[in-house]
Scaffold this active site. Structure first.
Site: not given
Ligand code: PDD
Length: 290
Positions: A182, A35, A149, A206
């Site tokens: 994270e 996703y 992801k 991620l």
């Molecule tokens: N999540 N780490 C994890 C485990 C995440 O699920 C996310 C983002 C991030 C930040 O990634 P980015 O900057 O690319 O949004 C780091 C999304 C927003 C979600 O699962 O809703």
């Protein structure tokens, strides 16, 4: 009131509430899919290119084959038809539907592709960005390929729930040796002696799109960056802490639950990066309404 979510299910647009999917979808059985979440400002997808590049990587890692260019067009069309100016786009691709059996279906089945657009009445994180959040430290219980992801988010779900129950807004995960990986849905940054510290890109985190932008913004602001592991036992050395994500942007941490680390208010480096982030948004998409 925000309008109901507008979806595109395998090429057909409809309200999200009308989408129906078979229980034999492998996302349902195994979390077998990937996703992306995009932020929409001023009717435009922010950092669209890097999100689609990461999507391609995730699909390649799981060997799910689909036409990403077609998906890109579909996402843009669905967003335009939704009429949403401020909100988010969710995109999910599962391996497809097949009788339950662990290995990939052979011959392969057609992936199921879901897009939906959610409108914001107001930015869900605005108040937290202003005031800062409280976080909870939790063990990182996830698998070893958190760089993909994927839809397998049970470790993240349990971490986030633990944070909720402790009256916190995010969970910060750490490995058995105390290495901070994270947040449950965000990237973690510290500030030590004026420099940013964040975990290096390895398979246990991620590669956040916001992480990359914040590192670039730090560089432009003359803030040094150290991509190195940081350990829970050295949290007391940090002057500031914040998390980043597509939806939260740059979110200050002001307290770690059941821990001595505490800040009276969001720190100056965090504040500078918040301003730089918003300036970047405006330069990329024109004036954001909120
Ligand atoms: N999540 N780490 C994890 C485990 C995440 O699920 C996310 C983002 C991030 C930040 O990634 P980015 O900057 O690319 O949004 C780091 C999304 C927003 C979600 O699962 O809703």
């Amino acid at each position: 009131m925000a309008r109901p979510e507008w979806a595109n299910w395998n090429g057909t647009e409809m309200p999200l509430s009308e989408v129906r999917v078979s229980v034999t979808d492998r996302a349902y059985f195994f979390g077998d899919g990937v996703y992306e979440v995009f932020r929409v400002y001023n009717g435009q997808m922010f950092l669209e290119r890097p999100h689609f590049t990461r999507l391609r990587d995730s699909l390649a890692q799981l060997r799910i084959v689909t036409d990403v260019e077609r998906l890109e067009r579909r996402v843009r069309e669905t967003l335009a038809h939704s009429g949403v100016r401020e909100g988010q786009v969710y995109l999910q691709i599962s391996r497809g539907e097949a009788p339950r059996s662990h290995s990939f279906p052979n011959p392969p089945v057609t992936p199921n592709e879901l897009i939906y657009v959610r409108e914001y009445d107001k930015d869900p994180y605005a108040a937290y960005r202003a005031a800062g959040i409280r976080v909870l430290l939790v063990p990182d219980l996830r698998w070893k390929r958190c760089d993909i992801k994927s839809l397998n988010l049970l470790g993240n779900v349990l971490a986030s729930q633990a944070a909720d129950e402790a009256g916190c807004q995010e969970a910060i995960m750490m490995l058995e040796d105390g290495t901070i990986t994270e947040g449950s849905h965000s990237t973690v940054f510290g500030v030590r002696g004026g420099a940013l510290v964040t975990a290096p890109l390895e398979a246990n985190i991620l590669p956040g799109i916001t992480r990359k932008l914040v590192l670039e913004l730090a560089d432009r602001c003359g803030i040094p960056v150290k991509e190195q592991p940081f350990i829970a036992s050295s949290l007391h050395e940090l002057d500031e802490l914040f998390v980043t994500s597509t939806i939260a942007e740059v979110l200050p941490i002001i307290e770690i639950a059941s821990h001595t680390w505490k800040a009276d208010q969001p720190g100056p480096v965090t504040r500078r990066l918040q301003v730089a982030y918003r300036e970047y948004v405006v330069s990329a998409v024109g004036t954001a309404t909120h």
